[in-house]
Write a protein that holds these residues in place. Structure first.
Motif, PDB file in Angstrom:
ATOM      1  N   LEU A  98     -25.553  76.894 -50.726  1.00  0.00           N
ATOM      2  CA  LEU A  98     -25.480  78.288 -50.252  1.00  0.00           C
ATOM      3  C   LEU A  98     -26.660  78.602 -49.333  1.00  0.00           C
ATOM      4  CD1 LEU A  98     -24.348  80.505 -53.261  1.00  0.00           C
ATOM      5  CD2 LEU A  98     -23.343  80.460 -50.982  1.00  0.00           C
ATOM      6  N   GLU A  99     -27.825  78.109 -49.703  1.00  0.00           N
ATOM      7  CA  GLU A  99     -29.006  78.364 -48.872  1.00  0.00           C
ATOM      8  C   GLU A  99     -28.844  77.729 -47.490  1.00  0.00           C
ATOM      9  OE1 GLU A  99     -32.826  78.896 -50.516  1.00  0.00           O
ATOM     10  OE2 GLU A  99     -33.657  77.234 -49.350  1.00  0.00           O
ATOM     11  N   SER A 135     -25.960  82.831 -64.783  1.00  0.00           N
ATOM     12  CA  SER A 135     -25.503  81.669 -64.009  1.00  0.00           C
ATOM     13  C   SER A 135     -24.050  81.334 -64.328  1.00  0.00           C
ATOM     14  CB  SER A 135     -26.403  80.461 -64.295  1.00  0.00           C
ATOM     15  OG  SER A 135     -26.165  79.968 -65.606  1.00  0.00           O
ATOM     16  N   TYR A 188     -29.915  79.721 -59.562  1.00  0.00           N
ATOM     17  CA  TYR A 188     -29.076  80.724 -60.218  1.00  0.00           C
ATOM     18  C   TYR A 188     -27.713  80.189 -60.647  1.00  0.00           C
ATOM     19  CZ  TYR A 188     -32.800  83.611 -58.515  1.00  0.00           C
ATOM     20  OH  TYR A 188     -34.048  84.123 -58.278  1.00  0.00           O
ATOM     21  N   PHE A 189     -27.424  78.953 -60.286  1.00  0.00           N
ATOM     22  CA  PHE A 189     -26.191  78.315 -60.751  1.00  0.00           C
ATOM     23  C   PHE A 189     -26.561  77.197 -61.706  1.00  0.00           C
ATOM     24  CE2 PHE A 189     -24.983  80.348 -56.840  1.00  0.00           C
ATOM     25  CZ  PHE A 189     -23.694  80.797 -57.076  1.00  0.00           C
ATOM     26  N   LYS A 190     -25.624  76.863 -62.592  1.00  0.00           N
ATOM     27  CA  LYS A 190     -25.885  75.761 -63.528  1.00  0.00           C
ATOM     28  C   LYS A 190     -26.266  74.498 -62.764  1.00  0.00           C
ATOM     29  CE  LYS A 190     -24.882  77.646 -67.558  1.00  0.00           C
ATOM     30  NZ  LYS A 190     -26.017  78.007 -68.444  1.00  0.00           N
ATOM     31  N   ASP A 224     -38.682  86.861 -60.348  1.00  0.00           N
ATOM     32  CA  ASP A 224     -38.404  85.945 -59.235  1.00  0.00           C
ATOM     33  C   ASP A 224     -38.777  86.502 -57.873  1.00  0.00           C
ATOM     34  OD1 ASP A 224     -37.348  84.414 -61.240  1.00  0.00           O
ATOM     35  OD2 ASP A 224     -35.250  84.683 -60.648  1.00  0.00           O
ATOM     36  N   LEU A 263     -27.864  86.782 -56.548  1.00  0.00           N
ATOM     37  CA  LEU A 263     -29.263  86.423 -56.801  1.00  0.00           C
ATOM     38  C   LEU A 263     -29.731  85.336 -55.837  1.00  0.00           C
ATOM     39  CD1 LEU A 263     -29.062  86.454 -60.693  1.00  0.00           C
ATOM     40  CD2 LEU A 263     -30.556  87.922 -59.308  1.00  0.00           C
ATOM     41  N   ARG A 264     -28.842  84.368 -55.545  1.00  0.00           N
ATOM     42  CA  ARG A 264     -29.206  83.299 -54.596  1.00  0.00           C
ATOM     43  C   ARG A 264     -29.456  83.886 -53.208  1.00  0.00           C
ATOM     44  NH1 ARG A 264     -31.849  79.416 -55.236  1.00  0.00           N
ATOM     45  NH2 ARG A 264     -32.970  80.333 -53.532  1.00  0.00           N
ATOM     46  N   GLY A 275     -42.396  80.370 -58.502  1.00  0.00           N
ATOM     47  CA  GLY A 275     -41.551  79.265 -58.946  1.00  0.00           C
ATOM     48  C   GLY A 275     -40.435  78.989 -57.956  1.00  0.00           C
ATOM     49  N   HIS A 276     -39.508  78.182 -58.348  1.00  0.00           N
ATOM     50  CA  HIS A 276     -38.350  77.855 -57.501  1.00  0.00           C
ATOM     51  C   HIS A 276     -37.085  78.054 -58.326  1.00  0.00           C
ATOM     52  CE1 HIS A 276     -40.865  76.332 -54.294  1.00  0.00           C
ATOM     53  NE2 HIS A 276     -41.586  75.723 -55.216  1.00  0.00           N
ATOM     54  N   PRO A 277     -36.738  79.306 -58.606  1.00  0.00           N
ATOM     55  CA  PRO A 277     -35.598  79.537 -59.481  1.00  0.00           C
ATOM     56  C   PRO A 277     -34.274  79.125 -58.836  1.00  0.00           C
ATOM     57  CG  PRO A 277     -36.307  81.582 -58.465  1.00  0.00           C
ATOM     58  CD  PRO A 277     -37.321  80.540 -58.082  1.00  0.00           C
ATOM     59  N   ARG A 281     -31.430  85.068 -66.781  1.00  0.00           N
ATOM     60  CA  ARG A 281     -31.067  84.258 -65.610  1.00  0.00           C
ATOM     61  C   ARG A 281     -30.034  83.200 -66.001  1.00  0.00           C
ATOM     62  NH1 ARG A 281     -35.410  81.999 -64.881  1.00  0.00           N
ATOM     63  NH2 ARG A 281     -36.594  83.477 -63.639  1.00  0.00           N
ATOM     64  N   ALA A 336     -24.532  85.260 -59.638  1.00  0.00           N
ATOM     65  CA  ALA A 336     -25.401  84.149 -59.237  1.00  0.00           C
ATOM     66  C   ALA A 336     -25.507  84.069 -57.715  1.00  0.00           C
ATOM     67  CB  ALA A 336     -24.868  82.841 -59.809  1.00  0.00           C
ATOM     68  N   ASP A 361     -26.889  76.166 -55.362  1.00  0.00           N
ATOM     69  CA  ASP A 361     -27.938  76.989 -54.743  1.00  0.00           C
ATOM     70  C   ASP A 361     -28.350  76.403 -53.392  1.00  0.00           C
ATOM     71  OD1 ASP A 361     -28.343  77.427 -57.831  1.00  0.00           O
ATOM     72  OD2 ASP A 361     -29.486  79.047 -56.883  1.00  0.00           O
ATOM     73  N   ARG A 416     -32.826  85.795 -53.050  1.00  0.00           N
ATOM     74  CA  ARG A 416     -34.001  84.915 -53.008  1.00  0.00           C
ATOM     75  C   ARG A 416     -34.096  84.164 -51.672  1.00  0.00           C
ATOM     76  NH1 ARG A 416     -38.736  83.420 -56.127  1.00  0.00           N
ATOM     77  NH2 ARG A 416     -39.370  81.479 -55.222  1.00  0.00           N
ATOM     78  N   THR A 417     -32.971  83.604 -51.228  1.00  0.00           N
ATOM     79  CA  THR A 417     -32.998  82.826 -49.988  1.00  0.00           C
ATOM     80  C   THR A 417     -33.352  83.700 -48.790  1.00  0.00           C
ATOM     81  OG1 THR A 417     -31.461  81.135 -50.743  1.00  0.00           O
ATOM     82  CG2 THR A 417     -31.535  81.532 -48.375  1.00  0.00           C
TER      83      THR A 417
END
Lengths: 363, 116
Positions: free
Chosen positions: B33-34, A76, B23-25, A318, A85-86, B19-21, A72, A82, B30, A89-90
């Motif tokens: 985007l959400e 990133s 995906y960006f540094k 995840d 993957l975001r 968890g609450h992963p 993961r 990334a 994140d 999940r969202t």
């Protein structure tokens, strides 16, 4: 909701109860499109980019579970991966949240329907409020809150959630119907009693019962919310299937009882010791000459590229699929043969088409 | 009698506890985007409702919340609305992936869970 603060009956979408409001259904159509556009369409490109990134950063993806966090972190650094993957999940969290909010608005009515169906037919359901639930089964599979065992309305949530997941491909249970039609049968053709393991909301056994109306069709799942809803759903279609809350590794059926045992997308949701016990139990409850058909993820070549397969690792870590890596690496074909089955098709293409078809030798 | 499987290890598997992963540094990317993805959904809900209101006014001459909830578009109108939604998502999110060869949903699922 109307001006009178009442919910109108919005009917069904195929075999799935409609969400409570038009707004909820519209939001879910958007989520489904977004999954197709942001996840499915770029999948090939993202797979290639992820492999390049893991190779460049020397991040191996072959030591589950400890590789999950490094994979993961490495990905990133690659914005397209990334972002993928975001989005995954969202969108997954968003559809569960909206589905639950929507059905819960009329939750009392839906629970009453389950209670009434418990005592009605066609078909039957048997479940136990004091079922000794093993801890492995309490995971929130697919990050569905409450998973398959801890929410009374879990079956309703799962039904609409998988409708969105399949992006229209399984509307009206089309995928399960086709799967039943091409399910490999015992070589002698006799199908009088069938059992579906990990049945979820019972789409496959319903389709099998339609194909074999004289057969005695049984289906089990470890989750009471699943078997209760599966029975309600089958009953509303007028289909006679017997659903039981039961663990696949401890089948409460006599030896040699069934002609056909099926398992669709069960095995990647159970840990390896349970996989092994389930295969042994399937062998036990099948009659000599009976057939066990497993539809599930493809097995992974043990000599695979150590930088490939990011999606399986991060889906496991995840997306509430913690046992799926064990499954794809366990070589279920070989496990079946070690248990005493004969694998009918060995070629990868045949397995993709027919599933793993395991025949119990005739006496 | 089957041996009791040894399952102590399952709690240690990632994915067992939710968890609450990110995906960006920078997790703020994140979050942004959400927010954008979810706002897109809420905007589409409003546009869908507006289309229904306009359709009902044009065809029935009146509209009530109950009529909106019960509204079932004709196959032709349904196809138009589906197409509008797809164009909407593509216009808004086009910059992310549109230049790449697309995989169709059926092919995606067949690659993962077998052919049907």
């Amino acid at each position: 909701m109307t001006l009178n603060n009442q919910f109108v009956d919005r009917g069904k979408v195929g075999n799935t109860p409609a969400l409570t409001t038009r707004a909820d259904e519209t939001f879910m159509d958007y989520i489904s499109d977004m999954r197709n556009f942001l996840m499915h369409a770029p999948y090939k490109r993202v797979t290639e980019l992820s492999e390049e990134t893991l190779r460049r950063t020397k991040t191996r993806n072959d030591q589950w579970p400890k590789c999950a966090d490094p994979v993961r972190d490495a990905l990133s650094t690659e914005p397209e991966v990334a972002t993928w993957l975001r989005a995954k999940r969202t969108l997954q969290e968003a559809y569960w949240a909206r589905i639950m909010d929507s059905y819960n608005q009329r939750g009392g009515t839906l629970k009453q329907k389950l209670d009434a169906a418990d005592k009605s037919g066609p078909g039957s359901v048997k479940w136990d409020p004091n079922f000794p639930m093993p801890e492995y089964a309490t995971v929130d599979i697919h990050i569905q809150p409450g998973g398959y065992v801890n929410e009374d309305l879990g079956g309703f949530y799962y039904d609409y959630g998988t409708k969105v997941f399949f992006g229209g491909v399984n509307d009206g249970d089309a995928r399960h119907t086709k799967m039943a039609e091409k399910t490999a049968l015992p070589k002698d053709g006799n199908v009088s009693r069938t059992l579906d393991l990990g049945t979820g909301i019972g789409q496959l056994p319903v389709a099998i019962k339609r194909l074999f109306p004289k057969a005695d069709v049984w289906a089990i799942d470890i989750g009471a919310p699943m078997v209760r809803y599966a029975h309600l759903r089958a009953m509303e279609q007028g289909v006679d299937v017997n659903f039981v809350q039961m663990a696949s590794e401890k089948l409460d059926f006599p030896s040699g009882h069934f002609d056909l045992v099926t398992a669709h997308l069960l095995f990647h949701e159970i840990p390896l010791p349970i996989i092994e016990a389930t295969v042994r139990e399937a062998f036990r409850v099948l009659r000599p000459g009976g057939t066990f058909v497993i539809w599930d993820f493809a097995s992974v070549d043990p000599g695979k590229n150590p930088y490939a397969g990011f999606a399986r690792t991060l889906d496991a870590a995840d997306n509430g699929e913690p046992y799926s890596v064990e499954f794809v690496n366990c070589n279920i074909e070989k496990l079946g043969e070690q248990t005493g089955f004969k694998l009918r098709y060995a070629a990868e293409e045949d397995i993709a088409r027919h599933g793993r078809v395991l025949d119990k030798p005739a006496a | 009698m089957l041996d009791e499987p040894k399952l102590d290890y399952v709690r240690e598997l990632p994915g067992f506890e939710r968890g609450h992963p990110h995906y960006f540094k920078d997790p703020m990317i994140d979050h942004l985007l959400e927010i954008v993805m979810l706002l897109g959904g809420e905007l589409w809900v409003t546009r869908d409702r507006q289309m229904i209101v306009e359709h009902l006014l044009a065809t029935e001459g009146k509209v009530t919340p109950d009529m909106i909830e019960r509204f079932q578009p004709s196959p032709e109108l349904r196809a138009q609305m589906d197409e509008s939604r797809k164009l909407f998502t593509q216009r808004v999110f086009n910059c992310l992936y549109s230049q790449h060869e697309a995989t169709q949903p059926r092919a995606f699922f067949e690659a993962h869970v077998g052919k049907s």
